[in-house]
Design a protein around this motif. Structure first.
Motif, PDB file in Angstrom:
ATOM      1  N   VAL A  88       0.849  -1.197   0.000  1.00 60.26           N
ATOM      2  CA  VAL A  88       0.000   0.000   0.000  1.00 60.26           C
ATOM      3  C   VAL A  88       0.884   1.246   0.000  1.00 60.26           C
ATOM      4  O   VAL A  88       0.696   2.179  -0.797  1.00 60.26           O
ATOM      5  CB  VAL A  88      -0.960   0.015   1.204  1.00 60.26           C
ATOM      6  N   VAL A  89       1.839   1.270   0.896  1.00 54.04           N
ATOM      7  CA  VAL A  89       2.750   2.416   0.984  1.00 54.04           C
ATOM      8  C   VAL A  89       3.802   2.366  -0.121  1.00 54.04           C
ATOM      9  O   VAL A  89       4.114   3.382  -0.753  1.00 54.04           O
ATOM     10  CB  VAL A  89       3.416   2.474   2.374  1.00 54.04           C
ATOM     11  N   GLU A  90       4.330   1.176  -0.371  1.00 52.38           N
ATOM     12  CA  GLU A  90       5.391   1.025  -1.382  1.00 52.38           C
ATOM     13  C   GLU A  90       4.927   1.444  -2.772  1.00 52.38           C
ATOM     14  O   GLU A  90       5.662   2.111  -3.512  1.00 52.38           O
ATOM     15  CB  GLU A  90       5.869  -0.426  -1.416  1.00 52.38           C
ATOM     16  N   LYS A  91       3.698   1.067  -3.135  1.00 53.57           N
ATOM     17  CA  LYS A  91       3.172   1.374  -4.466  1.00 53.57           C
ATOM     18  C   LYS A  91       2.300   2.628  -4.486  1.00 53.57           C
ATOM     19  O   LYS A  91       1.738   2.974  -5.529  1.00 53.57           O
ATOM     20  CB  LYS A  91       2.370   0.180  -5.002  1.00 53.57           C
ATOM     21  N   LYS A  92       2.165   3.268  -3.313  1.00 59.17           N
ATOM     22  CA  LYS A  92       1.361   4.496  -3.210  1.00 59.17           C
ATOM     23  C   LYS A  92      -0.066   4.264  -3.722  1.00 59.17           C
ATOM     24  O   LYS A  92      -0.583   4.973  -4.588  1.00 59.17           O
ATOM     25  CB  LYS A  92       2.022   5.657  -3.960  1.00 59.17           C
TER      26      LYS A  92
END
Length: 317
Positions: A134-138
């Motif tokens: 979720v955070v890694e791929k925005k």
């Protein structure tokens, strides 16, 4: 000792937190990473520990165009999900499935990865329990919030119509106390909101949109246009207005009763008339809270949420 959580023995899952009150009413839950969760029926667990499905979510592979609706229970998840699905498809077609078929907690990693794109997920989990990607791929996340008194009333009516052992047998006063103290599935609403705010602040590049249930209710077309802009969709104003009309509470309730399917478990007690859509009104809490209960709720809620920045609408404007 004060502050020590009591426990009880479950024949299938060992020691579980005891969330029963002095009348013996409470929820059948397990605890994972500080949050209470319903113990799902055996046919869904298939011999696994209840927490295994939640833990698997963290490892799920996401696609760049996935969308996640994040919300505490009974704050408008199903409503917003229908809106987004219409905006993405460019049609006014309602979903035949229920949102649980796209819900992290219900389907886990395997179920998430099996769904074809473009995927609109939903969850009541805090950000720290969502997939690492979720955070890694925005991944775009939309948080929808509702005033806590109406959320409390809606959650109570939802839980009292669920079959045992998931359903709630206590009265509204007991439920409101559990809601305030966090002895409830998904824990305290105030803690959920503050945690969401803190965890998003720690991931400043994550694209998020905050929505309020009451804004969607009072000005649905503007809210739909706001969602379309956030998702980068070239939806015309006319289509957004048509989506808002197609997703009006009256029409959504009719759809829920006539065409929804896909639940992996029995959701409602026989004869309860249970539905994901009850009234959907702003200010229905006034029909449930006594003056004393309302004042106590305000006192505890405001103390917890002081300086949080969240501003809720409690009566229609």
């Amino acid at each position: 000792m004060a502050g020590v959580e009591k426990s009880l023995q479950d024949p299938n899952h060992g020691e579980l937190p005891d969330l029963r009150n002095s009348k013996g009413h409470g929820f059948h839950c397990y605890k994972h990473d500080g949050v209470y969760f319903f113990v799902l029926p055996p046919q869904m667990l298939k011999g696994a520990h209840p927490a295994d499905r939640i833990k698997s979510v963290k490892k799920a592979q996401l696609k760049d165009d996935d969308i996640i609706i994040c919300a505490y229970p009974k704050c408008g998840t199903h409503w917003l999900w229908e809106v987004i699905e219409m905006l993405i498809s460019g049609t006014l077609q309602h979903q035949k499935d229920v949102k649980e078929t796209r819900m992290f907690e219900f389907i886990g990693k395997d179920g998430m990865e099996a769904l074809p794109p473009r995927r609109v997920f939903n969850t009541h989990l805090p950000l720290r329990m969502l997939p690492k990607q979720v955070v890694e791929k925005k991944i775009k996340c939309i948080q929808i919030m509702r005033n806590p008194k109406d959320a409390c009333v809606s959650f109570f009516n939802h839980c009292k119509n669920i079959p045992k052992p998931l359903g709630y047998e206590g009265d509204f006063a007991e439920f409101a106390e559990a809601f305030l103290t966090g002895k409830i599935p998904f824990g305290s609403y105030s803690t959920y909101l503050q945690t969401w705010k803190d965890e998003v602040a720690a991931a400043p590049e994550l694209p998020t949109l905050d929505m309020y249930y009451e804004d969607m209710k009072m000005d649905p077309a503007t809210s739909v246009k706001k969602v379309a802009r956030f998702l980068g969709l070239a939806s015309s104003d006319k289509f957004c207005e048509d989506v808002a009309d197609a997703c009006s509470f009256t029409k959504m309730k009719k759809v829920d009763q006539e065409m929804k399917s896909g639940l992996p478990m029995k959701m409602w007690e026989d004869g309860s008339g249970g539905t994901f859509y009850r009234k959907g009104e702003i200010g229905d809490w006034k029909n449930w809270f006594t003056v004393a209960q309302s004042e106590r709720f305000d006192q505890l809620w405001n103390k917890k949420m002081k300086d949080s920045g969240f501003e809720f609408t409690y009566t229609p404007v």
